[in-house]
Motif scaffolding. Structure first.
Motif, short mmCIF file in Angstrom:
data_model
loop_
_atom_site.label_atom_id
_atom_site.label_comp_id
_atom_site.label_asym_id
_atom_site.label_seq_id
_atom_site.Cartn_x
_atom_site.Cartn_y
_atom_site.Cartn_z
N GLU A 85 0.83 -1.22 0.00
CA GLU A 85 0.00 0.00 0.00
C GLU A 85 0.86 1.26 0.00
OE1 GLU A 85 -3.40 0.12 -0.23
OE2 GLU A 85 -3.09 -2.02 -0.56
N GLU A 89 2.35 2.63 -6.90
CA GLU A 89 1.62 3.76 -7.50
C GLU A 89 0.92 3.32 -8.77
OE1 GLU A 89 1.10 6.75 -6.49
OE2 GLU A 89 2.47 6.98 -4.81
N THR A 91 -2.08 3.00 -7.30
CA THR A 91 -2.79 2.37 -6.20
C THR A 91 -2.72 0.86 -6.36
OG1 THR A 91 -4.96 1.93 -5.21
CG2 THR A 91 -4.97 2.76 -7.45
N THR A 92 -2.57 0.16 -5.24
CA THR A 92 -2.52 -1.30 -5.30
C THR A 92 -3.79 -1.90 -5.86
OG1 THR A 92 -3.31 -1.33 -3.03
CG2 THR A 92 -0.92 -1.57 -3.38
N ASN A 271 -12.83 -1.28 3.16
CA ASN A 271 -12.36 -2.01 1.97
C ASN A 271 -12.83 -3.46 1.97
OD1 ASN A 271 -10.87 0.03 0.64
ND2 ASN A 271 -9.25 -0.17 2.17
N PRO A 443 -8.40 4.69 -5.96
CA PRO A 443 -7.37 4.89 -4.93
C PRO A 443 -7.97 5.24 -3.57
CG PRO A 443 -7.50 6.78 -6.41
CD PRO A 443 -8.38 5.72 -7.00
N GLU A 444 -7.13 5.12 -2.54
CA GLU A 444 -7.57 5.39 -1.16
C GLU A 444 -7.42 6.89 -0.86
OE1 GLU A 444 -5.35 2.72 1.34
OE2 GLU A 444 -6.85 1.15 1.11
N SER A 471 -8.29 4.37 3.25
CA SER A 471 -7.45 3.45 4.03
C SER A 471 -8.23 2.96 5.24
CB SER A 471 -6.20 4.17 4.50
OG SER A 471 -5.56 3.41 5.51
#
Ligand code: FES
Length: 565
Positions: A85, A89, A91-92, A271, A443-444, A471
């Protein structure tokens, strides 16, 4: 092997046809006996120096191998993609499905009768479970465990403090020397985030779904109990392969419902709902937004663990972890389902000594009679949205205010601290074009920072709404996963500055208070949605934006779902 279904993978090592494979395995140092010992257990590790959360997996791999060998099997370790995490980049989440495909295809292609999945950081847990259910070969899971807490100038530090620290730095309250010290103290050892974030939540989910041995999810990284859990997992993997216990036998609708209830009871990461929906889709189970909402509304919040309370993950572990939560939820769960050890959850719960403590309330004395994650629906989110009620501000759970709209992350970063931004504490901050397609990768970024001038004036929370994720370590009155997202023409795309947005968490409503005629006018005036051609003309990113589904389908690829059962 005694289970039903297609022959397991090590048959390819047998007889004359297996000569070349046996010969190659012996080239790596295995003996004639080693290559004939059954079952063969793959140890699928996501260890990587590019993923510090997963570094404890090296030691755990050795312990799993000892367990497999103790039980008479042969263990073969293989690597997969690993997703940090903190380091990947943009985002995972963009790469979770790629990792799931890697895991699925390596399990299916290898001469193994079962697999132990070794994971840690958020997406590595989700992707391994997704891949394993699709490969449908006996599978157990074990995580790296959470890292120790840090300490700075007499204060204990956990990863959720990073949000407050970042805000204080933006506001000028932390100088360069302090910033450098904090960098070294915030995460003082390897392992996953040391609060009930996504990694820990998914480790708990893996127990409930029957992938992980009961009681293993919350043991700290590097602890003797985690090492013992790894050896036990190796031994159990041999038993499960011999019994032919496949993921589709235990990842059922009932198991998925139970997992969601546990997430709601402990105040787990938002999530988790996305990953649960992806796993459900892999086994052909449809869970509607309304079903999620009903389950949440009928599940009491029982835990008070960071970031939804003052207590540590270790405190919940000391009280019994997932089995203790299952005991308290009792008849809300399907306790006659088997867990990873082969025992039923009822047997596990009945054998658990009662330990009481403030990190886990008893069922008759809940923290809150409803679940910690509320599912929303309304004119702004026809496909649904979620909010972590347990991490929100009570006074904002029912709120209406004028929208301040940001078109994507770049716009957000450019204007959020602008002294001229027309915003007050009553405003509703809206971020769009950060969903599965628009991000791309969702993305978070949903925990939108409080605008600098309001933060300096003492504002610490506002209603924030987006088609992004957040997150699991973050907190605030943050509405996430708004679906359909703006990039596929969801109503979020039509919001204008000053529009009034109404949030009522208890009623489950999220509405844009704009007349239908005006919405029709805006729809007609809006150009058709375009996939961003900077990111999506070729390769994996093209595959992603072309096939990713919306949040309520788990953001999985449409072609990886199973036909409904
Ligand atoms: Fe890896 Fe949190 S960044 S678990």
């Amino acid at each position: 092997m005694t289970g039903s279904g297609p022959p397991l993978g090590s048959a390819r090592l047998d007889g004359d046809a297996g000569f070349a494979a046996r010969s190659f395995l012996r080239s790596g140092g295995m003996t004639a006996d080693d290559v004939r010992r059954r079952p063969v257990i793959g140890v699928c590790t996501s260890w990587s120096e590019l993923n510090p959360c997963n570094l404890p997996l090296d030691d755990l791999t050795a312990a799993v191998k000892r367990g497999v060998q103790d039980a008479g099997g042969t263990a073969l370790v293989f690597p997969t993609i690993s997703l940090s995490e903190a380091l990947v980049e943009p985002t995972t989440m963009l790469l979770r499905n790629l990792m799931a495909m890697d895991v699925e295809e390596m399990i299916a292609a290898s001469p193994i009768d079962g697999v132990v999945l070794l994971n840690g950081c958020d997406k590595t847990v989700a992707a391994q479970m997704m891949g394993a259910v699709s490969a449908d070969r006996p599978a157990l899971s074990l995580g790296a465990g959470h890292r120790p807490s840090g300490s700075w100038r007499g204060q204990s530090l956990t990863i959720d403090d990073s949000w407050r620290i970042a805000d204080e730095r933006r506001a000028g309250g932390i100088d360069d020397a302090e910033w450098l010290e904090l960098e070294g103290e915030l995460s003082p050892g390897p392992g996953v985030c040391n609060v009930l974030g996504t990694a820990v939540t998914l480790a708990m989910v893996s127990e409930v779904l029957g992938f992980a041995l009961p009681g293993t999810a919350l043991a700290p990284a590097g602890s003797s109990s985690r090492t013992a859990g790894a050896e036990a997992t190796g031994r159990q993997a041999v038993c499960n392969a011999q019994a032919g216990r496949r993921p589709r036998d235990h990842v059922t609708r009932e198991a998925l419902f139970d997992a969601w209830r546990v997430v709601c009871a402990v105040g787990g990461s938002t999530n988790a709902v996305i990953h649960l929906q992806a796993i459900a889709g892999r086994v052909g189970v449809t869970i509607t937004t309304e079903e999620l909402r009903e389950l949440s509304e009928s599940t009491p919040t029982l835990a008070r663990v960071k970031p939804s309370g003052p207590y540590a993950v270790e405190d919940l572990h000391a009280l019994g972890g997932v089995p203790a939560v299952a005991r308290e939820l009792g008849d809300l769960l399907h306790l006659d389902r088997p867990c990873a050890s082969g025992a039923t959850w009822r047997e596990v719960v009945d054998a658990l000594p009662l330990r009481e403590g403030p990190a886990l309330h008893r069922r008759h004395d809940p923290v809150e009679p409803r679940g910690a994650i509320a599912v929303l629906h309304g004119t702004l989110a026809p496909g649904g949205a979620v909010i972590k009620r347990s991490a929100a501000s009570e006074h904002l759970l029912r709120h209406a205010g004028p929208a301040v709209v940001f078109d994507g992350v770049d716009d957000l970063h450019a204007r959020i601290d602008d002294a001229d931004l027309d915003v007050s504490a009553d405003s509703v901050l809206v971020l769009r074009d950060a969903g599965p397609v628009g991000g791309p990768g969702m993305p978070e970024v949903g925990a939108i920072p409080i605008p600098g001038k309001l933060y300096r004036a003492g504002v610490r929370d506002m209603v924030r709404i987006s088609d992004a994720r957040m997150s699991g370590t973050a907190a605030g009155t943050v509405v996430l996963h708004v679906s359909p997202e703006a990039a596929v023409d969801g109503p979020l795309a039509l919001v204008e500055d000053g529009d009034v947005i109404s949030l009522d968490v208890d009623a489950g409503h999220l509405d844009l208070l704009v007349e239908p005629e005006e919405m029709q006018r805006r729809t007609a005036a809006r150009p058709p949605a375009l996939i961003d051609d900077r990111t999506a003309t070729r390769g994996y990113r093209w595959l992603y934006v072309t096939h990713v589904m919306q949040a309520e389908k788990g953001c999985d690829f449409d072609f990886l779902q199973e036909a409904p059962r």
